[in-house]
Design an enzyme around this catalytic site. Structure first.
Site, mmCIF file in Angstrom:
data_model
loop_
_atom_site.group_PDB
_atom_site.id
_atom_site.type_symbol
_atom_site.label_atom_id
_atom_site.label_comp_id
_atom_site.label_asym_id
_atom_site.label_seq_id
_atom_site.Cartn_x
_atom_site.Cartn_y
_atom_site.Cartn_z
ATOM 1 N N ASP A 182 0.838 -1.194 0.000
ATOM 2 C CA ASP A 182 0.000 0.000 0.000
ATOM 3 C C ASP A 182 0.877 1.250 0.000
ATOM 4 O OD1 ASP A 182 -2.387 1.799 0.838
ATOM 5 O OD2 ASP A 182 -3.264 -0.201 0.731
ATOM 6 N N HIS A 193 -3.694 5.840 3.235
ATOM 7 C CA HIS A 193 -4.446 4.658 2.807
ATOM 8 C C HIS A 193 -3.929 3.401 3.490
ATOM 9 C CE1 HIS A 193 -5.920 1.578 -0.110
ATOM 10 N NE2 HIS A 193 -6.948 2.410 -0.195
ATOM 11 N N SER A 217 -11.286 -1.379 -1.006
ATOM 12 C CA SER A 217 -10.024 -1.518 -0.270
ATOM 13 C C SER A 217 -10.219 -2.118 1.109
ATOM 14 C CB SER A 217 -9.329 -0.167 -0.170
ATOM 15 O OG SER A 217 -8.665 0.145 -1.358
#
Length: 419
Positions: free
Chosen positions: A56, A91, A272
């Site tokens: 990520d 994220h 996600s």
């Protein structure tokens, strides 16, 4: 792939509510745990001894949520961002917390392979893509190889599960299938590593939704990767979740509460977090039975999922993950064996022969005898001719020159005077 953020903390709830649609009123915090039956699953396994690689944008290791359960590997994408900046690890930090909420005793290996949306490096790459320029600089080359390098690194460092909350529909700026990533996926599967990827957030049918592309997203579309779609609290497909035949299973992806890279918590949505929750479930399964193969994990998730009405569909795959049933089935699974399956079908594939088998009459031995005799006579003639050709020629009388070819005198000077 977090698409929209709601409230980040109770202190600023009023300010955020003025600019975003309230979500927690509709879905209580942690609803995904109940929907997936995580508490019951955690009574069977906690993820102990299992490393989940989160590929990520980086993870803030010092967040109170993690308590020493996160380590960081290399930064394969670069770009200049550093931990502590708002656009580093936003994220990835959220995804790591979703994994550990399901598998609290697992270890997360953070490998940075993508940029956050607000990262200046991402904005530079987006500008180059929109202008049609083909960038060949070092930064672009690193971006193109980051995911493949991250997969291989995670495998070599002992990760049993790789969670990829990313896809070519958003994160790779238009790039699609590439051989380097495909080879890395094959490498991981060959090492027995479970690969999970988000299905993508471009499934909206709203013409005003800028992400409504529903393109094929990699790595979710790679064979062997478990593609995870997103559901809402009502059990239906989230309106942003992409629709594809490679969707394998689904997990909650709306109003998910997770850690913030700047401290505190926030909510968001997307395929996600659905992928991260699925990866946590796989860690629980492996802690219950470390010998499970990628195919066994996939089959168990499919078999134990809460099926959509009518069975498999392209919206939710084989249905919503039932973590408790999956972990229980994992504990009862036997070692996988590879063997040739016996064929139990009909004698012929398809319609078989188009006509009955033909038969030949018996050989007439009279013809064989005649033919053999004729061959013998012919052979005798050949032998006779060979003997005649080998018979010696007559020699000329002494003192007389031998004739040359064609009856002419031998060419060695004028004839001698015999008188």
């Amino acid at each position: 792939m977090i698409r929209r953020l709601a409230r980040t903390a109770a202190l600023v709830a009023g300010l955020v509510a003025a600019t975003s649609t309230p979500a927690l009123a509709e879905a209580p915090r942690g609803w995904e745990q109940q929907a997936m039956k995580v508490p019951a699953a955690q009574r069977l396994g906690q993820g102990k001894g299992i490393t989940v690689a989160v590929l990520d944008s980086g993870v803030m290791e010092d967040h109170p949520e993690f308590r020493g359960r996160v380590t960081s590997g290399p930064d394969f994408i670069g770009g200049g961002a550093r931990p502590g900046q708002s656009y580093w690890g936003a994220h990835g930090t959220s995804m790591a917390s979703s994994v550990l909420r399901v598998a609290p005793q697992a270890q997360v290996l953070s490998v940075r392979v993508i940029w956050d949306h607000e990262d200046p490096a991402r904005k530079r790459a987006e500008a180059a893509t929109k202008s049609g320029r083909i960038a060949a600089d070092e930064e672009s080359l690193k971006r193109g190889n980051a995911l493949a390098k991250g997969i291989r690194y995670a495998v070599d460092k002992g990760a049993r599960v790789i969670s990829m909350s990313l896809g070519t529909d958003e994160w790779n700026l238009g790039d699609a299938y590439d051989d380097t990533t495909a080879a890395a996926v094959d490498y991981a599967l060959g090492k027995g590593v479970i690969l999970m990827a988000s299905a993508g957030n471009g499934g909206s049918t709203d013409p005003l939704e800028v992400d409504a592309n529903n393109v094929v997203a990699y790595p979710a579309a790679h064979p062997g990767v478990i593609a995870v779609a997103a559901t809402g609290p009502d059990g239906k497909r989230a309106d942003f979740s992409q629709v594809h035949t490679y969707n394998t299973i689904s997990a909650p992806g709306v109003d998910i509460y997770f850690a913030n890279n700047r401290g505190g918590y926030r909510t968001g949505e997307g395929t996600s977090p659905a992928c991260a929750l699925a990866a946590g479930t796989a860690a629980l399964m492996l802690s219950r039975n470390p010998d499970l193969t990628p195919r066994q994990v996939r089959d168990i998730l499919i078999r134990t999922a809460k099926k959509p009405a009518g069975g498999y569909n392209v919206f939710l795959g084989f249905g919503l993950i039932d973590a408790a049933a999956a972990v229980q089935a994992a504990g009862a699974a036997k070692d996988a064996k590879i063997a040739a399956a016996p064929y139990k079908g009909k004698e012929y594939f398809g319609g078989g022969p188009v006509a009955s088998a033909s038969t030949n009459p018996p050989i007439d031995m009279g013809f064989v005898t005649v033919g053999g005799g004729a061959a013998g006579v012919g052979l005798l003639f050949l032998l006779g001719a060979a003997l005649l050709m080998r018979r010696p020629r007559a020699r000329p009388a002494p003192g007389r020159p031998a004739d040359g070819a064609f009856g002419q005198a031998a060419p060695y000077g004028p004839p001698r005077n015999m008188g």
